[in-house]
Design a protein around this motif. Structure first.
Motif, PDB file in Angstrom:
ATOM      1  N   SER A 281    -112.676-120.819 -36.025  1.00 33.13           N
ATOM      2  CA  SER A 281    -113.807-120.400 -35.822  1.00 33.13           C
ATOM      3  C   SER A 281    -114.240-118.841 -36.543  1.00 33.13           C
ATOM      4  O   SER A 281    -115.399-118.214 -35.930  1.00 33.13           O
ATOM      5  CB  SER A 281    -113.670-119.939 -34.232  1.00 33.13           C
ATOM      6  N   PHE A 282    -113.708-118.892 -37.527  1.00 32.38           N
ATOM      7  CA  PHE A 282    -114.096-117.647 -38.344  1.00 32.38           C
ATOM      8  C   PHE A 282    -115.248-117.491 -39.334  1.00 32.38           C
ATOM      9  O   PHE A 282    -116.050-116.538 -39.774  1.00 32.38           O
ATOM     10  CB  PHE A 282    -113.055-116.723 -39.097  1.00 32.38           C
ATOM     11  N   SER A 283    -115.900-118.775 -39.495  1.00 34.64           N
ATOM     12  CA  SER A 283    -116.945-119.126 -40.586  1.00 34.64           C
ATOM     13  C   SER A 283    -117.686-120.193 -40.059  1.00 34.64           C
ATOM     14  O   SER A 283    -117.351-121.178 -39.373  1.00 34.64           O
ATOM     15  CB  SER A 283    -116.210-119.574 -41.903  1.00 34.64           C
ATOM     16  N   LEU A 284    -119.172-120.120 -40.552  1.00 33.78           N
ATOM     17  CA  LEU A 284    -120.198-120.852 -40.096  1.00 33.78           C
ATOM     18  C   LEU A 284    -119.800-122.243 -40.849  1.00 33.78           C
ATOM     19  O   LEU A 284    -120.308-123.402 -40.263  1.00 33.78           O
ATOM     20  CB  LEU A 284    -121.733-120.464 -40.272  1.00 33.78           C
ATOM     21  N   THR A 285    -119.042-122.333 -41.902  1.00 29.60           N
ATOM     22  CA  THR A 285    -119.033-123.482 -42.719  1.00 29.60           C
ATOM     23  C   THR A 285    -117.627-123.970 -42.689  1.00 29.60           C
ATOM     24  O   THR A 285    -117.219-125.030 -43.480  1.00 29.60           O
ATOM     25  CB  THR A 285    -119.539-123.202 -44.140  1.00 29.60           C
ATOM     26  N   THR A 286    -116.737-123.595 -41.887  1.00 34.12           N
ATOM     27  CA  THR A 286    -115.573-124.085 -41.719  1.00 34.12           C
ATOM     28  C   THR A 286    -115.263-125.176 -40.662  1.00 34.12           C
ATOM     29  O   THR A 286    -115.562-124.764 -39.411  1.00 34.12           O
ATOM     30  CB  THR A 286    -114.338-123.074 -41.561  1.00 34.12           C
ATOM     31  N   PHE A 287    -115.197-126.343 -40.869  1.00 33.13           N
ATOM     32  CA  PHE A 287    -114.923-127.415 -40.010  1.00 33.13           C
ATOM     33  C   PHE A 287    -113.378-127.529 -39.335  1.00 33.13           C
ATOM     34  O   PHE A 287    -112.462-127.284 -40.200  1.00 33.13           O
ATOM     35  CB  PHE A 287    -115.146-128.773 -40.777  1.00 33.13           C
TER      36      PHE A 287
ATOM     37  N   LYS B 146    -115.898-130.546 -35.942  1.00 31.29           N
ATOM     38  CA  LYS B 146    -116.875-129.405 -35.329  1.00 31.29           C
ATOM     39  C   LYS B 146    -116.881-128.263 -36.172  1.00 31.29           C
ATOM     40  O   LYS B 146    -115.994-127.975 -36.636  1.00 31.29           O
ATOM     41  CB  LYS B 146    -116.515-129.405 -33.799  1.00 31.29           C
ATOM     42  N   LEU B 147    -118.060-127.608 -35.900  1.00 29.27           N
ATOM     43  CA  LEU B 147    -118.288-126.334 -36.329  1.00 29.27           C
ATOM     44  C   LEU B 147    -118.370-125.469 -35.026  1.00 29.27           C
ATOM     45  O   LEU B 147    -119.185-125.345 -34.509  1.00 29.27           O
ATOM     46  CB  LEU B 147    -119.643-126.217 -37.259  1.00 29.27           C
ATOM     47  N   VAL B 148    -117.217-124.675 -35.313  1.00 29.17           N
ATOM     48  CA  VAL B 148    -116.807-123.898 -33.908  1.00 29.17           C
ATOM     49  C   VAL B 148    -117.897-122.926 -33.539  1.00 29.17           C
ATOM     50  O   VAL B 148    -118.198-122.613 -32.534  1.00 29.17           O
ATOM     51  CB  VAL B 148    -115.428-123.348 -33.866  1.00 29.17           C
ATOM     52  N   GLN B 149    -118.325-122.085 -34.648  1.00 26.98           N
ATOM     53  CA  GLN B 149    -119.245-120.953 -34.670  1.00 26.98           C
ATOM     54  C   GLN B 149    -120.636-121.604 -34.154  1.00 26.98           C
ATOM     55  O   GLN B 149    -121.181-120.843 -33.343  1.00 26.98           O
ATOM     56  CB  GLN B 149    -119.345-120.277 -35.627  1.00 26.98           C
ATOM     57  N   ILE B 150    -121.085-122.668 -34.485  1.00 26.94           N
ATOM     58  CA  ILE B 150    -122.313-123.430 -33.923  1.00 26.94           C
ATOM     59  C   ILE B 150    -122.071-123.650 -32.552  1.00 26.94           C
ATOM     60  O   ILE B 150    -123.187-123.366 -31.583  1.00 26.94           O
ATOM     61  CB  ILE B 150    -122.633-124.576 -34.811  1.00 26.94           C
ATOM     62  N   GLU B 151    -121.116-124.246 -31.966  1.00 28.38           N
ATOM     63  CA  GLU B 151    -120.736-124.604 -30.856  1.00 28.38           C
ATOM     64  C   GLU B 151    -120.891-123.235 -29.733  1.00 28.38           C
ATOM     65  O   GLU B 151    -121.229-123.069 -28.456  1.00 28.38           O
ATOM     66  CB  GLU B 151    -119.564-125.188 -30.390  1.00 28.38           C
ATOM     67  N   HIS B 152    -120.176-121.915 -30.298  1.00 31.29           N
ATOM     68  CA  HIS B 152    -120.293-120.676 -29.697  1.00 31.29           C
ATOM     69  C   HIS B 152    -121.683-120.475 -29.391  1.00 31.29           C
ATOM     70  O   HIS B 152    -122.172-119.842 -28.216  1.00 31.29           O
ATOM     71  CB  HIS B 152    -119.318-119.589 -30.175  1.00 31.29           C
TER      72      HIS B 152
END
Length: 77
Positions: A5-11, A16-22
């Motif tokens: 969850s540390f980067s927008l582009t890390t799957f 899933k892209l965890v930052q996008i979900e947050h």
């Protein structure tokens, strides 16, 4: 904290892209806001909602003046 969850582009391994979900969860918790432009002015309105009786509703701000000709509303914060 999730290590993906540390980067927008890390799957995450599940794709899933965890930052996008947050971010989407924060937007889902936000207030409804609307702006209406008229010929002689603008009306901006937003909902004040609180989840606890311990929160002072008068301290909640969802509108801000950027400058004399620009204002903004925000939610999910």
């Amino acid at each position: 904290m999730d290590r993906y969850s540390f980067s927008l582009t890390t799957f995450a391994p599940n794709g899933k892209l965890v930052q996008i979900e947050h971010a989407l969860a924060a937007v889902g918790n936000g207030s409804t806001s609307v702006g209406i432009k008229a010929a002689n002015g603008v009306v901006i309105a937003t909902e004040k909602k609180t989840g606890s009786s311990l929160v002072d509703v008068s301290s909640l701000e969802h509108m801000a003046k950027v400058c004399d000709s620009i204002g903004m509303v925000y939610s999910g914060m």
